[in-house]
Design a protein around this motif. Structure first.
Motif, short mmCIF file in Angstrom:
data_model
loop_
_atom_site.label_atom_id
_atom_site.label_comp_id
_atom_site.label_asym_id
_atom_site.label_seq_id
_atom_site.Cartn_x
_atom_site.Cartn_y
_atom_site.Cartn_z
N LEU A 104 -57.04 30.77 32.81
CA LEU A 104 -57.01 29.29 32.97
C LEU A 104 -58.77 29.07 32.80
O LEU A 104 -58.94 28.03 32.01
CB LEU A 104 -56.71 28.86 34.56
CG LEU A 104 -55.18 28.92 34.82
CD1 LEU A 104 -54.95 27.99 35.62
CD2 LEU A 104 -54.25 28.34 33.46
N ALA A 105 -59.61 29.89 33.37
CA ALA A 105 -61.01 29.53 33.43
C ALA A 105 -61.53 29.89 31.95
O ALA A 105 -62.39 29.11 31.56
CB ALA A 105 -61.62 30.44 34.32
N ASP A 106 -61.07 30.65 31.15
CA ASP A 106 -61.56 31.04 29.91
C ASP A 106 -60.47 31.35 29.11
O ASP A 106 -60.37 32.57 28.81
CB ASP A 106 -62.56 32.25 30.08
CG ASP A 106 -63.73 31.90 29.39
OD1 ASP A 106 -64.34 30.65 29.11
OD2 ASP A 106 -64.35 32.91 28.76
N PRO A 107 -59.94 30.46 28.55
CA PRO A 107 -58.45 30.66 27.65
C PRO A 107 -58.82 31.72 26.37
O PRO A 107 -59.85 31.58 25.94
CB PRO A 107 -58.30 29.35 27.41
CG PRO A 107 -58.72 28.40 28.24
CD PRO A 107 -60.10 28.96 28.56
N THR A 108 -58.03 32.71 26.25
CA THR A 108 -57.74 33.35 24.96
C THR A 108 -56.42 33.09 24.63
O THR A 108 -55.79 32.29 25.04
CB THR A 108 -57.95 34.86 25.33
OG1 THR A 108 -56.52 35.40 26.10
CG2 THR A 108 -58.81 35.07 26.41
N HIS B 125 -58.17 30.50 43.53
CA HIS B 125 -59.29 30.20 42.82
C HIS B 125 -60.41 30.12 43.74
O HIS B 125 -61.63 30.58 43.08
CB HIS B 125 -59.04 28.78 42.08
CG HIS B 125 -58.22 28.93 40.72
ND1 HIS B 125 -56.99 28.21 40.82
CD2 HIS B 125 -58.21 29.38 39.74
CE1 HIS B 125 -56.51 28.26 39.67
NE2 HIS B 125 -57.24 29.45 38.94
N GLN C 278 -63.13 38.81 28.38
CA GLN C 278 -64.37 39.19 27.84
C GLN C 278 -65.28 40.08 28.53
O GLN C 278 -65.68 41.05 28.08
CB GLN C 278 -65.48 37.77 27.42
CG GLN C 278 -66.55 38.15 26.49
CD GLN C 278 -67.30 36.77 26.25
OE1 GLN C 278 -68.32 36.92 25.70
NE2 GLN C 278 -66.84 35.71 26.69
N GLY C 279 -65.19 40.09 29.85
CA GLY C 279 -65.81 40.96 30.70
C GLY C 279 -65.28 42.29 30.81
O GLY C 279 -66.10 43.27 31.21
N ARG D 95 -57.64 33.96 35.50
CA ARG D 95 -58.80 34.03 34.42
C ARG D 95 -58.58 33.38 33.33
O ARG D 95 -59.19 32.86 32.65
CB ARG D 95 -59.01 35.45 34.45
CG ARG D 95 -59.47 36.39 35.87
CD ARG D 95 -60.24 37.49 35.56
NE ARG D 95 -60.83 38.01 36.76
CZ ARG D 95 -61.73 37.45 37.58
NH1 ARG D 95 -62.65 36.45 37.09
NH2 ARG D 95 -62.14 38.10 38.67
N ASN E 214 -62.81 39.02 33.62
CA ASN E 214 -62.10 37.83 32.64
C ASN E 214 -61.91 38.79 31.23
O ASN E 214 -62.66 40.11 30.99
CB ASN E 214 -62.88 36.54 32.03
CG ASN E 214 -64.32 37.00 31.74
OD1 ASN E 214 -64.76 38.16 31.61
ND2 ASN E 214 -64.91 35.96 31.67
N LEU F 267 -53.33 32.56 26.51
CA LEU F 267 -52.72 31.68 27.24
C LEU F 267 -51.75 30.97 26.73
O LEU F 267 -50.84 30.55 27.55
CB LEU F 267 -53.89 30.52 27.57
CG LEU F 267 -53.64 29.26 28.48
CD1 LEU F 267 -53.30 30.07 29.90
CD2 LEU F 267 -54.77 28.61 28.65
N ASP F 268 -51.44 30.99 25.63
CA ASP F 268 -50.17 30.43 25.07
C ASP F 268 -48.99 30.96 25.62
O ASP F 268 -48.16 30.36 25.82
CB ASP F 268 -50.21 30.25 23.45
CG ASP F 268 -51.46 29.26 22.88
OD1 ASP F 268 -51.54 28.12 23.35
OD2 ASP F 268 -52.21 29.56 22.05
#
Lengths: 211, 211
Positions: B116-120, B171, B32-33, B114, B30, B123-124
């Motif tokens: 979806l699971a952890d929006p940044t 997913h 962050q990762g 990714r 993701n 995503l917009d």
DNA sequence: TTTACTTTCAAACATGTGTTTGATACAGTT
DNA sequence: AACTGTATCAAACACATGTTTGAAAGTAAA
């Protein structure tokens, strides 16, 4: 959902507070994004508490997982004295409530959803203890509806079709919120969703059964 | 899927290599990762290159997004001279190929999953440029099949039901792999999945149309 | 109270992160 | 060849992370 802070000794209370806080934070961020410091801050415990009580951040996650609600839901459904179609309707209703109701303890579901997107060693535990039994449960229920004409592989895909529809509303929530800002998962909306999935899926299943 | 490393100047080449590497790494981890250092290592560029060429890690992600394949798929489908049901079948076939085929450039889909699971903030962009048009496309296609008797809200739920089924296989891939280790998303399997979703959904849609 | 053990705490440790810096190499132009 | 703006690089910076440490506080039995 019952908080765990009703234990005895002071040590047990910090343990319980840590678990509660961990469930919150792990539900909000993924495993990597959740910080030990944030968890301890919410639990009003020292940073060293996690490693003292659970060995590591991973150990904390493993103990924070709790599938009792999911198991109870299945047990109640199996024991219900209803026809298979009605039990499917009931199951989807209860399951979607558990999945979407924000007031309820859907933290477990949120944690599981995050594990799907970015697996840690905890996913093995989640699959064997929660998801595998759940899939088996729904598989058996569908088999009662669909009869023996459909292959095992086709039946499995029906299970996937149903869980896929259910999970969509949780996984894609950030998207749906942007597409339809007025969307709210209140009780009425959740019931409408569950009803839709039931009707849509029953039709799909029956169609495959008589093909 | 065409790599971007065919540009002119040396600077443009590093830019292109960075974008390619970023798509890989963002798809695997993701936001962050994924680490800037890993991206630069794969692109054989210096760590400072990301900030020099894209301003920041976020800027790199924004430029790494690319929805041309998705747009092309929709355009081809709209222009196809087929009945609506057949076009739904074709769309699901192409869409699932794009979503699941590992040899293909499904990196974009993985990045989206990714997000979806952890929006940044990205995503917009994803929603407005890719997902909103996609939902509108499928909504119109379903409207052709379902007729005017079904409400807009019900139609939207049918769109959700279909995308939910599709996304499930992506997913929940980590889960399905653990449940059925022999599972492989080869061409034949993907076509079987698409066919199942088509049949299942067409039955669901028709049922709702005549209710 | 004394003793032995458990639990808490502030601080430090070791590592990994995105980003910045200032020097160096390179390109194209005059 | 000299100059100029661009691109690359190693190194450093500033900060956040999970974990460890050693002392202090707490707890309960003797």
């Amino acid at each position: 959902m019952m908080s765990e802070v009703e234990a005895k000794t002071a040590s047990e209370q910090t343990r319980a507070r840590l678990l509660d806080a961990a469930r919150e934070v792990f539900a909000e961020h993924n495993f990597q994004g959740a910080t030990v410091r944030e968890i301890c801050r919410r639990a009003e415990a020292n940073v060293a508490a996690v490693n003292y009580h659970f060995g590591s951040k991973e150990g904390l996650l493993a103990e924070a997982l709790n599938f009792s609600q999911l198991a109870a839901l299945q047990k109640a459904n199996v024991q219900a004295d209803e026809c298979p179609k009605m039990r499917l309707r009931m199951f989807l209703h209860d399951f979607m409530l558990m999945l979407l109701d924000e007031k309820n303890a859907s933290t477990q579901c949120r944690i599981m959803a995050r594990e799907l997107a970015d697996p840690t060693p905890a996913l093995d535990q989640i699959v064997s203890e929660a998801i595998a039994p759940l899939h088996e449960f729904l598989g058996k229920l569908l088999r009662e509806i669909i009869g023996d004409k459909v292959s095992e592989a086709e039946l499995r895909r029906c299970v996937y079709s149903i869980f896929g529809q259910c999970q969509f509303y949780r996984h894609s929530h950030p998207v749906l919120q942007r597409l339809h800002p007025k969307l709210r998962y209140d009780h009425k909306e959740i019931e409408a969703i569950a009803e839709h999935i039931t009707e849509f899926s029953l039709a799909g299943i029956k169609h495959l059964a008589k093909k």
